[in-house]
Scaffold this motif. Structure first.
Motif, PDB file in Angstrom:
ATOM      1  N   GLU A  29       0.826  -1.212   0.000  1.00 52.63           N
ATOM      2  CA  GLU A  29       0.000   0.000   0.000  1.00 52.63           C
ATOM      3  C   GLU A  29       0.859   1.260   0.000  1.00 52.63           C
ATOM      4  OE1 GLU A  29      -0.346  -2.589   1.902  1.00 52.63           O
ATOM      5  OE2 GLU A  29      -2.384  -3.357   1.536  1.00 52.63           O
ATOM      6  N   THR A  30       1.941   1.220   0.761  1.00 49.71           N
ATOM      7  CA  THR A  30       2.842   2.384   0.819  1.00 49.71           C
ATOM      8  C   THR A  30       3.500   2.623  -0.535  1.00 49.71           C
ATOM      9  OG1 THR A  30       3.290   1.946   3.159  1.00 49.71           O
ATOM     10  CG2 THR A  30       4.843   3.371   1.990  1.00 49.71           C
ATOM     11  N   ALA A  31       4.006   1.561  -1.150  1.00 52.67           N
ATOM     12  CA  ALA A  31       4.634   1.703  -2.464  1.00 52.67           C
ATOM     13  C   ALA A  31       3.635   2.171  -3.510  1.00 52.67           C
ATOM     14  CB  ALA A  31       5.255   0.373  -2.884  1.00 52.67           C
ATOM     15  N   ALA A  38       2.328   1.602 -15.707  1.00 53.37           N
ATOM     16  CA  ALA A  38       2.071   2.104 -17.055  1.00 53.37           C
ATOM     17  C   ALA A  38       0.714   1.663 -17.582  1.00 53.37           C
ATOM     18  CB  ALA A  38       3.180   1.645 -17.999  1.00 53.37           C
ATOM     19  N   ASP A  39       0.238   0.489 -17.154  1.00 57.67           N
ATOM     20  CA  ASP A  39      -1.061   0.002 -17.644  1.00 57.67           C
ATOM     21  C   ASP A  39      -2.221   0.413 -16.753  1.00 57.67           C
ATOM     22  OD1 ASP A  39      -0.752  -1.601 -15.427  1.00 57.67           O
ATOM     23  OD2 ASP A  39      -0.665  -3.488 -16.519  1.00 57.67           O
ATOM     24  N   GLY A  40      -1.939   1.213 -15.722  1.00 60.87           N
ATOM     25  CA  GLY A  40      -2.985   1.724 -14.858  1.00 60.87           C
ATOM     26  C   GLY A  40      -3.437   0.770 -13.768  1.00 60.87           C
ATOM     27  N   ALA A  41      -2.902  -0.474 -13.717  1.00 61.38           N
ATOM     28  CA  ALA A  41      -3.303  -1.438 -12.698  1.00 61.38           C
ATOM     29  C   ALA A  41      -2.726  -1.046 -11.345  1.00 61.38           C
ATOM     30  CB  ALA A  41      -2.840  -2.836 -13.081  1.00 61.38           C
ATOM     31  N   PHE A  53       5.944  -2.264 -14.739  1.00 62.08           N
ATOM     32  CA  PHE A  53       6.700  -1.091 -15.187  1.00 62.08           C
ATOM     33  C   PHE A  53       5.831   0.139 -14.999  1.00 62.08           C
ATOM     34  CE2 PHE A  53       7.577   2.006 -18.599  1.00 62.08           C
ATOM     35  CZ  PHE A  53       8.891   2.339 -18.247  1.00 62.08           C
ATOM     36  N   GLY A  54       6.451   1.227 -14.574  1.00 60.12           N
ATOM     37  CA  GLY A  54       5.703   2.459 -14.373  1.00 60.12           C
ATOM     38  C   GLY A  54       6.623   3.608 -14.041  1.00 60.12           C
ATOM     39  N   ARG A  55       6.174   4.426 -13.102  1.00 58.63           N
ATOM     40  CA  ARG A  55       7.011   5.573 -12.725  1.00 58.63           C
ATOM     41  C   ARG A  55       6.778   5.927 -11.263  1.00 58.63           C
ATOM     42  NH1 ARG A  55       4.323  10.571 -16.156  1.00 58.63           N
ATOM     43  NH2 ARG A  55       2.329  10.690 -15.035  1.00 58.63           N
ATOM     44  N   ILE A  56       7.752   6.612 -10.683  1.00 59.18           N
ATOM     45  CA  ILE A  56       7.671   7.084  -9.305  1.00 59.18           C
ATOM     46  C   ILE A  56       7.190   8.525  -9.336  1.00 59.18           C
ATOM     47  CG2 ILE A  56       8.923   7.516  -7.162  1.00 59.18           C
ATOM     48  CD1 ILE A  56       8.755   4.583  -7.838  1.00 59.18           C
ATOM     49  N   SER A  58       5.850  11.889  -6.791  1.00 58.35           N
ATOM     50  CA  SER A  58       5.766  12.469  -5.451  1.00 58.35           C
ATOM     51  C   SER A  58       5.366  13.925  -5.572  1.00 58.35           C
ATOM     52  CB  SER A  58       7.107  12.353  -4.726  1.00 58.35           C
ATOM     53  OG  SER A  58       7.033  12.898  -3.428  1.00 58.35           O
ATOM     54  N   GLY A  59       4.369  14.319  -4.819  1.00 60.58           N
ATOM     55  CA  GLY A  59       3.898  15.707  -4.879  1.00 60.58           C
ATOM     56  C   GLY A  59       3.394  16.106  -6.245  1.00 60.58           C
ATOM     57  N   GLY A  60       2.849  15.138  -6.981  1.00 62.07           N
ATOM     58  CA  GLY A  60       2.310  15.432  -8.307  1.00 62.07           C
ATOM     59  C   GLY A  60       3.361  15.520  -9.391  1.00 62.07           C
ATOM     60  N   ARG A  61       4.617  15.234  -9.054  1.00 59.30           N
ATOM     61  CA  ARG A  61       5.696  15.298 -10.041  1.00 59.30           C
ATOM     62  C   ARG A  61       6.321  13.919 -10.232  1.00 59.30           C
ATOM     63  NH1 ARG A  61       9.970  19.422  -8.105  1.00 59.30           N
ATOM     64  NH2 ARG A  61      10.947  18.664 -10.046  1.00 59.30           N
ATOM     65  N   MET A  62       6.733  13.645 -11.463  1.00 55.98           N
ATOM     66  CA  MET A  62       7.420  12.389 -11.744  1.00 55.98           C
ATOM     67  C   MET A  62       8.884  12.493 -11.304  1.00 55.98           C
ATOM     68  SD  MET A  62       8.031  10.559 -15.434  1.00 55.98           S
ATOM     69  CE  MET A  62       9.362   9.374 -15.676  1.00 55.98           C
ATOM     70  N   ILE A  63       9.346  11.475 -10.596  1.00 54.78           N
ATOM     71  CA  ILE A  63      10.751  11.412 -10.189  1.00 54.78           C
ATOM     72  C   ILE A  63      11.560  10.617 -11.202  1.00 54.78           C
ATOM     73  CG2 ILE A  63      12.342  10.544  -8.435  1.00 54.78           C
ATOM     74  CD1 ILE A  63      10.247  11.138  -6.330  1.00 54.78           C
ATOM     75  N   ASP A  64      11.035   9.447 -11.611  1.00 58.52           N
ATOM     76  CA  ASP A  64      11.781   8.599 -12.541  1.00 58.52           C
ATOM     77  C   ASP A  64      10.884   7.462 -13.017  1.00 58.52           C
ATOM     78  OD1 ASP A  64      13.904   7.612 -14.026  1.00 58.52           O
ATOM     79  OD2 ASP A  64      14.885   6.612 -12.342  1.00 58.52           O
ATOM     80  N   GLU A  65      11.270   6.850 -14.116  1.00 58.00           N
ATOM     81  CA  GLU A  65      10.674   5.579 -14.507  1.00 58.00           C
ATOM     82  C   GLU A  65      11.141   4.510 -13.521  1.00 58.00           C
ATOM     83  OE1 GLU A  65      12.112   5.111 -18.501  1.00 58.00           O
ATOM     84  OE2 GLU A  65      10.250   5.909 -19.353  1.00 58.00           O
ATOM     85  N   ALA A  66      10.350   3.437 -13.364  1.00 56.83           N
ATOM     86  CA  ALA A  66      10.710   2.427 -12.366  1.00 56.83           C
ATOM     87  C   ALA A  66      10.056   1.097 -12.694  1.00 56.83           C
ATOM     88  CB  ALA A  66      10.263   2.882 -10.976  1.00 56.83           C
ATOM     89  N   VAL A  67      10.613   0.054 -12.080  1.00 53.87           N
ATOM     90  CA  VAL A  67      10.012  -1.277 -12.080  1.00 53.87           C
ATOM     91  C   VAL A  67       9.733  -1.643 -10.632  1.00 53.87           C
ATOM     92  CG1 VAL A  67      10.344  -3.729 -12.557  1.00 53.87           C
ATOM     93  CG2 VAL A  67      11.124  -2.021 -14.206  1.00 53.87           C
ATOM     94  N   ALA A  68       8.488  -2.031 -10.346  1.00 60.53           N
ATOM     95  CA  ALA A  68       8.114  -2.459  -8.995  1.00 60.53           C
ATOM     96  C   ALA A  68       7.979  -3.975  -8.979  1.00 60.53           C
ATOM     97  CB  ALA A  68       6.808  -1.806  -8.577  1.00 60.53           C
ATOM     98  N   LEU A  69       8.720  -4.616  -8.090  1.00 58.13           N
ATOM     99  CA  LEU A  69       8.676  -6.060  -7.939  1.00 58.13           C
ATOM    100  C   LEU A  69       8.020  -6.375  -6.597  1.00 58.13           C
ATOM    101  CD1 LEU A  69       9.476  -8.857  -9.007  1.00 58.13           C
ATOM    102  CD2 LEU A  69      11.723  -8.533  -7.970  1.00 58.13           C
TER     103      LEU A  69
END
Length: 454
Positions: A29-31, A38-41, A53-56, A58-69
């Motif tokens: 939940e925190t993550a 990227a697919d909205g899931a 695959f998606g992005r990080i 914070s505060g309405g701004r993108m920090i970076d692309e990312a992969v969440a495992l």
């Protein structure tokens, strides 16, 4: 409810990727508050052992692309829900991702807290947890192999077999003493003696191998000693592969201890180049020589250097006398200046003597072979269960002493209830070794030495 923790799990250097790890009941939940797939899931709907695959953000701004495992409890490293966020490996972007996770509700992880949770949640015992630290600090192939054996439970299995034998003895003796009217078969003295002797032999073997284990995993505290201008500093530089010690023709150049670690084959030598041994020196050099002998007192290996181009003098004889009864190797240096001469007095005083020119790189092979022979390193087997540290050694030593006391009590004809006290004490020590009965203070101390993020 256990807090959710977060930390950077990769090194503090720029790289291809950086990983931020979260663990706890609210980790997913925190993550999900900072990761947008990227697919909205939603991340909360992702199954265990799945990546998105998606992005990080914070505060309405993108920090970076990312992969969440995502790893779901209990099938994770810690036994809790775990999420690992992989971003590009710039130091700033990794730190910003960690800050976003903390702002989303995670708490900063303490050193070793992920592995501590794995231990507390029954994912590994204490010896395997210590194996994690040994793998991280391994500095050679043999050290890595020994650490992996520890991590995979080789020591745990060895200790568990001894522990089970002690517990069986205690159970049989206790049942016979507490329920004399029941038809419980009495444990014969011969059977008890045989079991206790087997435990004693197993524990003694582990203790006998402790020093070898330290050589493999921790390296060897090595002091280079000799009279001024014998070539100690040149030898130090040869082993180091670069100039660590100042080399001149002026006697007494090295006035204090110069230290450095080098790998010689599969063994790490923690080297100390000491001040030249001689009498009638100034006050500063005299202090340096005092420090030399203090270092020699504690060294696990002494490399005593002798100058083949000069006759042995009182300083050489003083060093020879000091090395008697200690693990020491004689290096006769400057063969390039003295041809094929031999120093018979040195050869008689040391079990291993090697003739080299420390100025020549090809001398390393002969030196390595001599070091290995002196340490008995050719017989070291990283696959054999080894005690990894002083804590494990202390528990094993205490268990052995209680087992020997039980055998002595049995030989003296003492009753089973008295012997049972000793076998119970031995079992408690082995339970403490594996962490099944370790105090909170011991556990906290072990994991405080881990790096943050592990």
């Amino acid at each position: 409810m256990e807090k959710t923790i977060a930390a950077i799990a990769t090194g503090s250097a720029q790289g291809g990727i950086g990983v931020i790890r979260l663990s706890g009941c609210d980790a997913i939940e925190t993550a999900a508050r900072i990761f947008k797939s990227a697919d909205g899931a939603p991340l909360t709907e992702v199954g265990g052992y799945r990546a998105k695959f998606g992005r990080i953000e914070s505060g309405g701004r993108m920090i970076d692309e990312a992969v969440a495992l995502v790893f779901r409890a209990p099938k994770s490293y810690t036994g809790e829900d775990v999420v690992e966020l992989s971003v590009h490996g710039g130091l700033f972007v990794v730190q910003k991702t960690l800050e976003a996770a903390l702002e989303a509700g995670a708490a900063p992880a303490e050193p070793g807290e992920f592995t501590k949770r794995a231990f507390l949640n029954g994912k590994m015992d204490l010896t395997r947890a210590e194996g994690v630290a040994e793998v991280i600090s391994a500095n050679g192939d043999a050290a890595l192999r020994a650490s992996v054996e520890l991590l995979e439970g080789a020591l745990s299995r060895n200790i568990d077999e001894a522990l089970q034998s002690l517990l069986d003895c205690s159970a049989l003796m206790g049942a016979w003493v507490d329920y004399p009217d029941e038809e419980i078969p009495e444990l014969s003295e011969d059977e008890l003696r045989e079991r206790l002797e087997a435990v004693r032999g197993r524990l003694q073997t582990l203790l006998d191998g402790y020093e070898n284990g330290q050589i493999i995993t921790q390296g060897v505290d090595t002091a280079i000693a000799g009279k001024p201008n014998a070539g100690k500093s040149t030898l130090m530089n040869l082993l180091s592969g670069r100039e660590r010690s100042i080399v001149t023709d002026i006697e007494g150049t090295t006035r204090d201890i110069v230290e450095g670690s080098v790998r010689l084959g599969d063994i790490v030598l923690r080297l100390s180049d000491t001040a030249g041994i001689r009498r009638g020196t100034d006050e500063v050099e005299r202090i340096g020589i005092e420090r030399t002998f203090k270092k020699l007192e504690t060294a696990q290996l002494i490399i005593a250097v002798f100058d083949l181009s000069r006759p042995l003098d009182e300083n050489d004889l003083r060093l020879i006398d000091f090395c008697r009864g200690r693990r020491a190797l004689a290096v006769v240096n400057k063969t390039d200046l003295a041809g094929g001469e031999r120093l018979c007095a040195v050869e008689k005083a040391f079990c291993h003597t090697v003739y080299i020119s420390a100025k020549r790189r090809e001398s390393l092979d002969a030196l390595q072979e001599a070091v290995y022979e002196t340490l008995g390193a050719h017989e070291l087997d990283p696959a054999v269960p080894l005690l990894a540290n002083a804590r494990q050694k202390s528990c094993c030593q205490n268990a052995l002493e209680y087992t020997c006391e039980a055998l002595d009590a049995l030989a003296a004809g003492m009753t089973f209830d008295a012997i049972n006290v000793m076998t119970d004490s031995a079992a408690d020590e082995l339970l403490a070794l594996t962490g099944k009965k370790a105090s909170e203070e011991v556990v906290n101390n072990i994991f405080s030495k881990f790096c943050v993020g592990k």
